[in-house]
Enzyme design. Sequence first.
Site, PDB file in Angstrom:
ATOM      1  N   TRP A   1     -21.615  -3.116 -12.422  1.00 59.87           N
ATOM      2  CA  TRP A   1     -21.334  -1.699 -12.668  1.00 59.87           C
ATOM      3  C   TRP A   1     -22.605  -1.179 -13.334  1.00 59.87           C
ATOM      4  CZ3 TRP A   1     -16.727   1.474 -12.704  1.00 59.87           C
ATOM      5  CH2 TRP A   1     -16.796   2.613 -13.508  1.00 59.87           C
TER       6      TRP A   1
ATOM      7  N   HIS B   1       2.565  33.688 -34.130  1.00 60.17           N
ATOM      8  CA  HIS B   1       2.353  34.860 -33.272  1.00 60.17           C
ATOM      9  C   HIS B   1       3.203  34.803 -32.004  1.00 60.17           C
ATOM     10  CE1 HIS B   1      -0.789  36.294 -35.884  1.00 60.17           C
ATOM     11  NE2 HIS B   1      -1.297  35.080 -35.890  1.00 60.17           N
TER      12      HIS B   1
ATOM     13  N   LYS C   1      -4.931  10.017  -9.235  1.00 59.40           N
ATOM     14  CA  LYS C   1      -5.978   9.680 -10.211  1.00 59.40           C
ATOM     15  C   LYS C   1      -7.230  10.513  -9.979  1.00 59.40           C
ATOM     16  CE  LYS C   1      -7.693   7.437 -13.621  1.00 59.40           C
ATOM     17  NZ  LYS C   1      -7.256   7.961 -14.918  1.00 59.40           N
TER      18      LYS C   1
ATOM     19  N   ARG D   1     -12.055  -4.144 -11.965  1.00 61.87           N
ATOM     20  CA  ARG D   1     -12.875  -3.691 -13.091  1.00 61.87           C
ATOM     21  C   ARG D   1     -13.870  -2.607 -12.668  1.00 61.87           C
ATOM     22  NH1 ARG D   1     -13.020  -7.688 -17.216  1.00 61.87           N
ATOM     23  NH2 ARG D   1     -15.140  -7.169 -17.790  1.00 61.87           N
TER      24      ARG D   1
ATOM     25  N   ASN E   1     -22.968  -9.753 -18.269  1.00 68.12           N
ATOM     26  CA  ASN E   1     -22.221  -8.511 -18.547  1.00 68.12           C
ATOM     27  C   ASN E   1     -22.652  -8.029 -19.912  1.00 68.12           C
ATOM     28  OD1 ASN E   1     -20.750  -8.947 -16.321  1.00 68.12           O
ATOM     29  ND2 ASN E   1     -18.825  -9.365 -17.377  1.00 68.12           N
ATOM     30  N   GLY E   2     -22.696  -6.704 -20.103  1.00 66.62           N
ATOM     31  CA  GLY E   2     -23.044  -6.171 -21.424  1.00 66.62           C
ATOM     32  C   GLY E   2     -24.402  -5.497 -21.378  1.00 66.62           C
TER      33      GLY E   2
ATOM     34  N   CYS F   1     -18.762  -4.672 -15.323  1.00 68.87           N
ATOM     35  CA  CYS F   1     -19.162  -5.845 -14.544  1.00 68.87           C
ATOM     36  C   CYS F   1     -18.155  -6.989 -14.659  1.00 68.87           C
ATOM     37  CB  CYS F   1     -20.492  -6.366 -15.046  1.00 68.87           C
ATOM     38  SG  CYS F   1     -21.747  -5.124 -15.183  1.00 68.87           S
TER      39      CYS F   1
ATOM     40  N   LYS G   1      -0.634  14.405 -22.187  1.00 66.95           N
ATOM     41  CA  LYS G   1      -0.211  13.006 -21.974  1.00 66.95           C
ATOM     42  C   LYS G   1       1.304  12.929 -21.866  1.00 66.95           C
ATOM     43  CE  LYS G   1      -3.064  11.586 -20.939  1.00 66.95           C
ATOM     44  NZ  LYS G   1      -4.295  12.229 -20.801  1.00 66.95           N
TER      45      LYS G   1
ATOM     46  N   GLU H   1       2.700  14.453 -18.600  1.00 67.67           N
ATOM     47  CA  GLU H   1       2.379  13.667 -17.404  1.00 67.67           C
ATOM     48  C   GLU H   1       3.309  12.489 -17.197  1.00 67.67           C
ATOM     49  OE1 GLU H   1      -2.186  13.380 -16.431  1.00 67.67           O
ATOM     50  OE2 GLU H   1      -1.837  12.970 -18.539  1.00 67.67           O
TER      51      GLU H   1
ATOM     52  N   GLU I   1      -4.396  17.655 -25.624  1.00 66.44           N
ATOM     53  CA  GLU I   1      -4.441  16.372 -24.922  1.00 66.44           C
ATOM     54  C   GLU I   1      -3.149  15.575 -25.161  1.00 66.44           C
ATOM     55  OE1 GLU I   1      -5.952  15.185 -22.616  1.00 66.44           O
ATOM     56  OE2 GLU I   1      -5.814  13.023 -22.739  1.00 66.44           O
TER      57      GLU I   1
END
Length: 604
Positions: free
Chosen positions: A75, A503, A599, A27, A99-100, A2, A484, A487, A480
């Site tokens: 949001w 192996h 994205k 946001r 917000n929150g 938010c 990263k 990419e 991961e």
Amino acid sequence: MCGIVGYLGKQNTKEILLDGLKELEYRGYDSAGIAVLQNNNFSNFKAIGKLINLEEKTKNFITNDFAIGIGHTRWATHGKPTELNAHPHVGESSYVVHNGIIENYVKLKKSLENDGVKFLSQTDTEVIVHQFEKNLKASLSAFEAFEKTIFELEGAYAILLVTKGENETIFFAKHGSPMLVGINDEDEKYFASSDTPLIGHATQVNYFEDGDYGYVNKNEIAIFDKTRTKKEALFTQIATNRLSAQKDGFRFFMEKEIYEQSDVIADTLLGRLSEDSITFNELDPNLFDGINEIKLCACGTSYHSALSASYMFERYTKIRCSVEIASEFRYREPLMCKDTLFVVISQSGETADTLETLKMAKKAGLKTLVVCNVDNSSMVRLADACILTRAGIEKGVASTKAFATQVTVFWMLSIYVAEVKNTMDSQQRAKQIHLLREVPASVKVTDVMHERIKRLSKRYLHGHGFFFIGRDIFFPLALEGALKLKEISYLHAEGYPSGEMKHGPIALADPELFTIALLPQHLLYEKSKSNVEELSARDSTICAISAIDFDKADDFIQISTCQDYMLEFFEMMVAVQLLSLEISVRLGNDVDMPRNLAKSVTVE
Ligand code: F6R
């Protein structure tokens, strides 16, 4: 997440609020609204969807001369993105934006309902305005009522409140969600969740600290701290570049998002942890009835978080768990049994391959759950159940904070299921929950770590390849880390289980093969170390990430001594993200928009 704006002054209040909200669009939001108090009259507008809808609704509304106003982009967290759930929320004669998450809203709401208060929305926020008005009836002033209300709230918040009896005052409070106030020579006051809406309007800004609350009027900014002591505002010059303000001064969105992980993980945990139990209000308690297998399905980074989840699910819940790459799963005529819970994981909720597997599972009659960052996305709308990761909008194409919050959700979910299935005693649960509370601190980026990684990144700009290696749950983290790096640096990198190198891949070992070794102190340390020694003996260049110094490594990134391997996991996650970032920066690549990548991948 938010966004909040507020304005007190003589200019065109409506335009200032709408322009401010536009600056906060990045946001992410699903509805928006404003409330303006002028000549002791309130005007309030709300709209779902994009801001253009709100602009349309307010097109005949004119503000000139002195007015106060508050605005919000929402949001959704509690309740669907509807107009009724959009902020500002109204009482009898006051409006609030927030917000929150108010963690004790259920208790407050029940008590207010017992007093006869009627709630219009499903949100946690609405309790604030009603609680304020309840206190107002028993207080000497609106400020006294506001102060009392703030001390009754638990959770995280940035709040602006306006009320008819004080038509030249905006009340504010901040705890855990960002907010600042800006001023200029015209006696105007501007509030916002970040710098950007204030650029070009305010000349100086004060960033509120957690626990700050108070009020502003034409002549005064009164700030109090959590001990109810009045304090001075600390004004600084405001940034002048909008894009850099959106990035909060960071060089790239990816960097900002790495630094944000502590806050968004705290948001993800909010309201879901108690002493020895996990709560997911959004889940039907019967979701796991009759379930003998959990199947996780996703793409890319989300697939890596699914792999991480599988270690936790089998370990804690004793339920069989399998993980599938969505683009493979959809064409391999998979067997689907009704006693399987089908879980899809997606930052965007729109990835075509993952969405298709969700449709297949639904068609086969399986119970489905989505772990997703975007409310109202296709997957969220389709799945039987949904857990939102609350990472806020992720702008960097290379996913960071979405992964961090996904793993956090799965850690919580595995403990939740373990409780349902009675496979973990309450003492164990309490220990895990204690560790979960430590995660926001463990992902805080320290200057020491960032500087160290910045410095050593210059030695990793060439070579014929990288191997990120780890064991157990550190294997998905190795995958991961390698993803990263690929990419954003365009260097070849692979993630591999440490024990599997001998192996085959060990044949590649030479000084130009870079091994990034994840060596957690609390999980299979000796075994992982032996695997790294095998590579070191063959002259591979080793960069070890560990709490324990490792003399066979060429480079060493030290993490802190943690109580548990999961905290090591999160700290190492930050280290591999920063390493990729700094290598990419040195290579002069576009960190936020790497070549060939999108994205949201809505094609198969
Ligand atoms: C990597 C990355 C991608 C996404 C993948 C799935 O940094 O962002 O690998 O993880 O395209 O996307 P979502 O999670 O939106 O389904």
